[in-house]
Design an enzyme around this catalytic site. Structure first.
Site, PDB file in Angstrom:
ATOM      1  N   ARG A   1       0.710  -1.017  -0.012  1.00 41.99           N
ATOM      2  CA  ARG A   1       0.151  -0.070  -0.051  1.00 41.99           C
ATOM      3  C   ARG A   1       0.801   1.103   0.105  1.00 41.99           C
ATOM      4  O   ARG A   1       2.037   1.380   0.656  1.00 41.99           O
ATOM      5  CB  ARG A   1      -0.912   0.192   1.191  1.00 41.99           C
ATOM      6  CG  ARG A   1      -1.752  -1.257   1.459  1.00 41.99           C
ATOM      7  CD  ARG A   1      -2.327  -1.169   2.727  1.00 41.99           C
ATOM      8  NE  ARG A   1      -3.021  -2.599   2.925  1.00 41.99           N
ATOM      9  CZ  ARG A   1      -3.811  -2.967   3.928  1.00 41.99           C
ATOM     10  NH1 ARG A   1      -3.596  -2.143   5.153  1.00 41.99           N
ATOM     11  NH2 ARG A   1      -4.289  -4.208   3.930  1.00 41.99           N
ATOM     12  N   ARG A  52      10.236   6.752   4.678  1.00 41.13           N
ATOM     13  CA  ARG A  52      10.397   8.003   5.154  1.00 41.13           C
ATOM     14  C   ARG A  52      10.900   8.349   6.628  1.00 41.13           C
ATOM     15  O   ARG A  52      11.722   9.397   6.556  1.00 41.13           O
ATOM     16  CB  ARG A  52       8.764   8.582   5.013  1.00 41.13           C
ATOM     17  CG  ARG A  52       8.108   8.500   3.702  1.00 41.13           C
ATOM     18  CD  ARG A  52       6.527   8.599   3.678  1.00 41.13           C
ATOM     19  NE  ARG A  52       5.994   9.695   4.567  1.00 41.13           N
ATOM     20  CZ  ARG A  52       5.013   9.768   5.057  1.00 41.13           C
ATOM     21  NH1 ARG A  52       4.006   8.919   4.428  1.00 41.13           N
ATOM     22  NH2 ARG A  52       4.435  11.034   5.628  1.00 41.13           N
ATOM     23  N   ASP A 112       0.816   5.439   0.858  1.00 45.09           N
ATOM     24  CA  ASP A 112      -0.045   6.250   1.454  1.00 45.09           C
ATOM     25  C   ASP A 112      -0.410   7.654   0.509  1.00 45.09           C
ATOM     26  O   ASP A 112       0.159   7.684  -0.534  1.00 45.09           O
ATOM     27  CB  ASP A 112       0.667   7.049   2.722  1.00 45.09           C
ATOM     28  CG  ASP A 112       0.869   5.972   3.833  1.00 45.09           C
ATOM     29  OD1 ASP A 112      -0.228   5.157   3.890  1.00 45.09           O
ATOM     30  OD2 ASP A 112       1.829   6.067   4.482  1.00 45.09           O
TER      31      ASP A 112
END
Lengths: 253, 253
Positions: free
Chosen positions: A50, A202, A52
């Site tokens: 997935r 990240r 974001d």
């Protein structure tokens, strides 16, 4: 039923991420809608991971089973004719009947783009993280080398979607500065691993940028691994600098 | 009153072009609004050329007179703090009292970007003209050479805003293919002249693309100059591939 393996590119700016959600514009939802228009089937596709809201992809992988008679290359063109312009199927092939883009992925590769300059570039608005402070890219890359190999990356996992096993093998983590055709100074961070924890890329980027700003020493990103404590690492870099480049799968026989 | 010379970059996608219009989002209007917020003055700025809806700029020039006490570099930061993210002042300097970005411009340079591939790139959606047919870039560049120098370019002027004198000097017109970091195949057309007629760059590009597609010979773009007839040239290339790169001015003493 036949099984298809799609490679998907998208500009994540106007999507609420990959995963289908009711009444939200998502990449998965857009592709499923296009499949419905082409084949008449209401089905679920599976992504290799997935992404974001705001995260982009050059080569997300997806798989699904369908009763369609269409050849893979015809399906590609038909889907693209029914997709919005910010999603494109860039490759399509028929896969083994048991192929699954999520379970069979042996690794993924991401790129994170930083625009390191005095004035933000209008063309990189939703495409790169703007960082004003001059970054010491050599220090960042040296710090990145200390994270290569197999480690417990729990210090780099955002809570909320915790994995039981937080060990991953970083196959590559490279930081380099490049100046593009328009003389923009970009810092590109590429990372490849057998799998990623939630927000791991990240969090790695946010931590390396602290080193690049001179706030932390080169050894720091590796030193905080044993504590398995997210609070010790740097901030989470924003979503809009992140690009999924590709998913890896075992060679087909 | 002092005179300022601004260099402006913008992503033209969400603007109705450069020129101020009532109740329309324009680049000129956005900058004038930012000047009002910073200095309290309601004034008009002058651009070195109007760009149409969807056209981008890396280095549009603009000038205006103001009673502000702010230094040019302070003004730059204050304006950027008051501008939307798709417009940036990239340079600011105080100019001679009679400086005018429109009247004193001695030439301009543009780039036109074509994405020449089988599948459109999601990241070039509003940034390049997607052309599916493989283009013969060498033929396009050879054709471009035939247009260098001083000519009457009336055949490349879209009617609607006709100039009395339609002679211009093309200082450069170069077509080249480049593959960027993401392996995208781009065709870049750069053109510089002492001035441009309405839609001249887009009409030149549309004409060169006909040569690139093999529909017309290399000599054709120059052959149609003497007729001074727009109907003889190729179609107008779309606005969203066009970038104003810079305006030229006489050296300041």
């Amino acid at each position: 039923m036949r099984c298809f393996h799609l490679t998907v590119a998208y500009d994540g700016t106007a999507f609420f991420g990959w995963q289908w959600q009711p009444d939200r514009r998502t990449v998965q939802g857009a592709i499923e809608e296009a499949i419905y228009r082409v084949t008449g089937e209401r089905l679920r596709i599976v992504g290799s991971g997935r992404t974001d809201t705001g995260v982009h992809a050059h080569g997300q992988a997806a798989s699904f089973r369908s009763a369609t008679d269409l050849e893979a290359h015809v399906l590609l063109r038909a889907l693209n004719a029914n997709l919005p312009a910010d999603v494109r199927i860039v490759a399509s092939r028929e896969a083994a009947a048991d192929f699954c883009a999520l379970r069979q992925s042996t690794g993924k590769r991401y790129r994170y783009l930083i625009h390191n300059a005095e004035i933000p570039d209008v063309f990189l608005q939703n495409r790169a993280w703007f960082v004003y402070d001059p970054l010491d890219v050599e220090a960042m890359n040296a710090a990145a080398q200390g994270l290569h190999g197999r480690h417990d990356f729990k210090s780099y996992e955002t809570s909320g979607s915790p994995r039981v096993d937080t060990c991953r093998t970083l196959r590559d983590l490279t930081v380099r500065r490049s100046v593009d055709e328009d003389a923009r100074s970009l810092v590109s961070i590429e990372v490849e691993a057998d799998g990623f924890l939630y927000n791991m890329v990240r969090n790695l980027v946010g931590t390396l940028v602290e080193v690049g700003r001179g706030k932390r020493p080169i050894e720091w990103p590796a030193e905080i691994l044993p504590a398995r404590d997210r609070r010790l690492a740097g901030p989470t870099a924003p979503a809009h600098g992140l690009y999924m480049l590709r998913a890896f799968f075992p060679p087909t026989p």
